[in-house]
Design an enzyme around this catalytic site. Structure first.
Site, PDB file in Angstrom:
ATOM      1  CG  ASP A  20      -1.720   1.195   1.063  1.00 44.71           C
ATOM      2  OD1 ASP A  20      -2.925   0.695   1.499  1.00 44.71           O
ATOM      3  OD2 ASP A  20      -1.511   2.292   0.734  1.00 44.71           O
ATOM      4  CG  ASP A 115      -2.894   3.271  -2.280  1.00 47.87           C
ATOM      5  OD1 ASP A 115      -3.918   2.513  -2.219  1.00 47.87           O
ATOM      6  OD2 ASP A 115      -2.033   3.983  -1.593  1.00 47.87           O
ATOM      7  CD  GLU A 116      -5.607  -1.442  -0.308  1.00 48.10           C
ATOM      8  OE1 GLU A 116      -5.945  -2.213   0.554  1.00 48.10           O
ATOM      9  OE2 GLU A 116      -6.257  -0.459  -0.778  1.00 48.10           O
TER      10      GLU A 116
HETATM   11  P1  TTP Z   1      -5.323   4.964   0.866  1.00 51.37           P
HETATM   12  O1  TTP Z   1      -4.238   3.866   0.736  1.00 51.37           O
HETATM   13  O2  TTP Z   1      -6.406   4.535   1.905  1.00 51.37           O
HETATM   14  O3  TTP Z   1      -4.633   6.433   1.744  1.00 51.37           O
HETATM   15  P2  TTP Z   1      -3.026   6.945   1.186  1.00 51.37           P
HETATM   16  O4  TTP Z   1      -2.377   6.136   0.368  1.00 51.37           O
HETATM   17  O5  TTP Z   1      -3.448   8.449   1.165  1.00 51.37           O
HETATM   18  O6  TTP Z   1      -2.543   6.978   2.717  1.00 51.37           O
HETATM   19  P3  TTP Z   1      -1.571   5.717   3.493  1.00 51.37           P
HETATM   20  O7  TTP Z   1      -0.425   5.952   3.827  1.00 51.37           O
HETATM   21  O8  TTP Z   1      -2.529   5.780   4.964  1.00 51.37           O
HETATM   22  O9  TTP Z   1      -2.007   4.322   2.705  1.00 51.37           O
HETATM   23  O10 TTP Z   1      -5.685   5.579  -0.454  1.00 51.37           O
HETATM   24  C1  TTP Z   1      -4.987   5.614  -1.662  1.00 51.37           C
HETATM   25  C2  TTP Z   1      -5.539   6.782  -2.281  1.00 51.37           C
HETATM   26  O11 TTP Z   1      -6.873   6.685  -2.738  1.00 51.37           O
HETATM   27  C3  TTP Z   1      -5.384   8.116  -1.698  1.00 51.37           C
HETATM   28  O12 TTP Z   1      -3.848   8.506  -1.784  1.00 51.37           O
HETATM   29  C4  TTP Z   1      -6.341   8.959  -1.978  1.00 51.37           C
HETATM   30  C5  TTP Z   1      -7.436   8.138  -2.695  1.00 51.37           C
HETATM   31  N1  TTP Z   1      -8.903   8.094  -1.751  1.00 51.37           N
HETATM   32  C6  TTP Z   1      -9.775   8.990  -2.058  1.00 51.37           C
HETATM   33  O13 TTP Z   1      -9.611   9.507  -2.933  1.00 51.37           O
HETATM   34  N2  TTP Z   1     -10.724   8.850  -0.997  1.00 51.37           N
HETATM   35  C7  TTP Z   1     -10.695   8.206   0.026  1.00 51.37           C
HETATM   36  O14 TTP Z   1     -11.621   8.089   0.786  1.00 51.37           O
HETATM   37  C8  TTP Z   1      -9.622   7.342   0.210  1.00 51.37           C
HETATM   38  C9  TTP Z   1      -9.558   6.383   1.496  1.00 51.37           C
HETATM   39  C10 TTP Z   1      -8.451   7.163  -0.631  1.00 51.37           C
HETATM   40 MG    MG Z   2      -2.036   3.914   0.607  1.00 47.28          MG
END
Ligand code: TTP
Ligand code: MG
Length: 375
Positions: A20, A115-116
């Site tokens: 992730d 992103d995951e």
């Molecule tokens: P996430 O992996 O949930 O968040 P992140 O990568 O920003 O942070 P983390 O380090 O905690 O993993 O989500 C990935 C991307 O998806 C995030 O950068 C933006 C998008 N996203 C949205 O647009 N809306 C949302 O509600 C979420 C949870 C994510």
């Molecule tokens: Mg993330």
């Protein structure tokens, strides 16, 4: 699969990695705008709009800001934050590069969002025995190729791999071995159990269940009584049991996009234009990924938050933008009253047909890309 094969398979300890990206959208913005480094960066709607935070840098998270929070609230918490508009092409490009790295190691890759992803590396392409070694290599390749950091979790099932990737964020790598799993699960706060949503978390707490240890003390019967069918899932995961397989792109069931408007839309031309944009995006991705579909679904959320979903199925599989837009427009016009105000439009295709494929390989789980709000 024969019965013996099945038993053999169940006995085998799998090696699952969950990767992730860290603060993904914000990290891309900081990479491309070095002046943002070390600052609270918020990607999403502007504070004076109805928009929400898509994500924010870790510096912004210290102020209590998080994904899906209304932007005006984020502004209240941290007026000095820098609000940036999303650049989805840049995020998709990074996402593609990352995916290529995953496929160097295994074809069993399940992208969960932009992103995951989960990887099953039990029998990987490079014949590397250690999943930890693979996770180390993947993280370093991701950084070299994209200049972005990823966190990874390594374990023997999806649930634990996901928990692990979250344990040392950002830029972390955590391995949860079968021996360590018991302790990790018992100490895990109930809200951190993936699959326990906000409402269930509240209910759990009311029942005195605050962490894995408390959860484990409850009988299966009790959990099913309180939570229904999903109670069984809770009962299993707290014991480290999760037999869910990796669901690869080939068994994806649908693909879609949606768009939330910053202002309710009443103009039909604007709606039709949005339909065309969504259709173009969907068609492009279908052609890139070599599949067609027989069903198109249109989702409309009205200003009063009522949602309708309408589908049309045709016999000949399609992937052309003209067909998608034609069907989309038709359903839109059929569902517009004289004074319709619309808050969101979405389209998705399902009943997928893969090129060179026999029909029965298609369908298992649904994956809807539209979860990520478009800003
Ligand atoms: P996430 O992996 O949930 O968040 P992140 O990568 O920003 O942070 P983390 O380090 O905690 O993993 O989500 C990935 C991307 O998806 C995030 O950068 C933006 C998008 N996203 C949205 O647009 N809306 C949302 O509600 C979420 C949870 C994510
Ligand atoms: Mg993330």
């Amino acid at each position: 699969m024969g019965k013996m094969d099945k038993i053999q398979k169940e006995r085998e300890i799998r090696k699952i990695i969950h990767v992730d990206m860290d603060a993904f959208f914000a990290a891309v913005e900081i990479r491309d705008n070095p002046q943002y480094k070390g600052k609270p960066i918020i990607v999403g709607g502007k504070p004076n709009s109805r928009g929400v935070v898509a994500t924010c840098s870790y510096e912004a998270r210290k102020f209590g800001i998080h994904s899906a929070m209304p932007s005006f609230m984020a502004y209240k918490l941290c007026p000095q934050a820098i609000f940036v508009r999303g650049r989805f092409d840049a995020y998709r490009e990074a996402s593609k590069l990352i995916e290529e790295i995953f496929f160097e190691y295994s074809d069993l890759v399940e992208p969960v969002s932009i992103d995951e992803a989960y990887l099953d590396v039990t029998n990987n392409k490079k014949c590397i025995a250690s999943a930890t070694q693979i996770a180390i290599e993947i993280r370093s390749k991701i950084f070299n190729k994209t200049k972005l950091t990823a966190s990874a979790g390594v374990s023997y099932n999806k649930f634990l791999a996901k928990i692990a990737s979250d344990m040392n964020k950002p830029d972390g790598l955590v391995v949860v071995t079968p021996l360590k799993a018991k302790q990790v699960l018992e100490e895990l706060p109930i809200g951190k159990f993936h699959g326990i949503g906000k409402a269930s978390e509240k209910k759990m707490k009311m029942l005195g269940i605050n962490n894995g240890k408390d959860l484990k003390e409850r009988t299966l019967k009790e959990l099913v009584q309180h939570f229904g069918k999903v109670g069984k899932y809770y009962y299993n995961i707290v014991r480290g049991i999760d037999n869910r397989e990796i669901v690869t792109e080939r068994i994806r069931k649908s693909l879609g996009h949606e768009r939330t408007f910053s202002k309710d839309v009443t103009n039909i031309d604007t709606m039709v234009k949005i339909i065309s944009e969504l259709g173009e995006k969907i068609s492009k991705q279908m052609q890139e990924r070599h599949f067609k579909a027989k069903t198109l679904t249109l989702k409309i959320k009205y200003a009063n938050f009522d949602v309708v979903s309408r589908s049309k199925t045709i016999d000949i599989p399609f992937d052309k933008v003209d067909v998608i837009n034609h069907l989309g427009r038709k359903m839109l016009l059929e569902n517009l009253g004289p004074k319709c105000k619309i808050r969101l439009l979405g389209m998705s295709v399902s009943n997928l047909v893969w090129q060179n494929d026999d029909q029965d390989k298609q369908e298992i789980l649904s994956f809807y890309e539209g979860q990520i709000p478009i800003i």
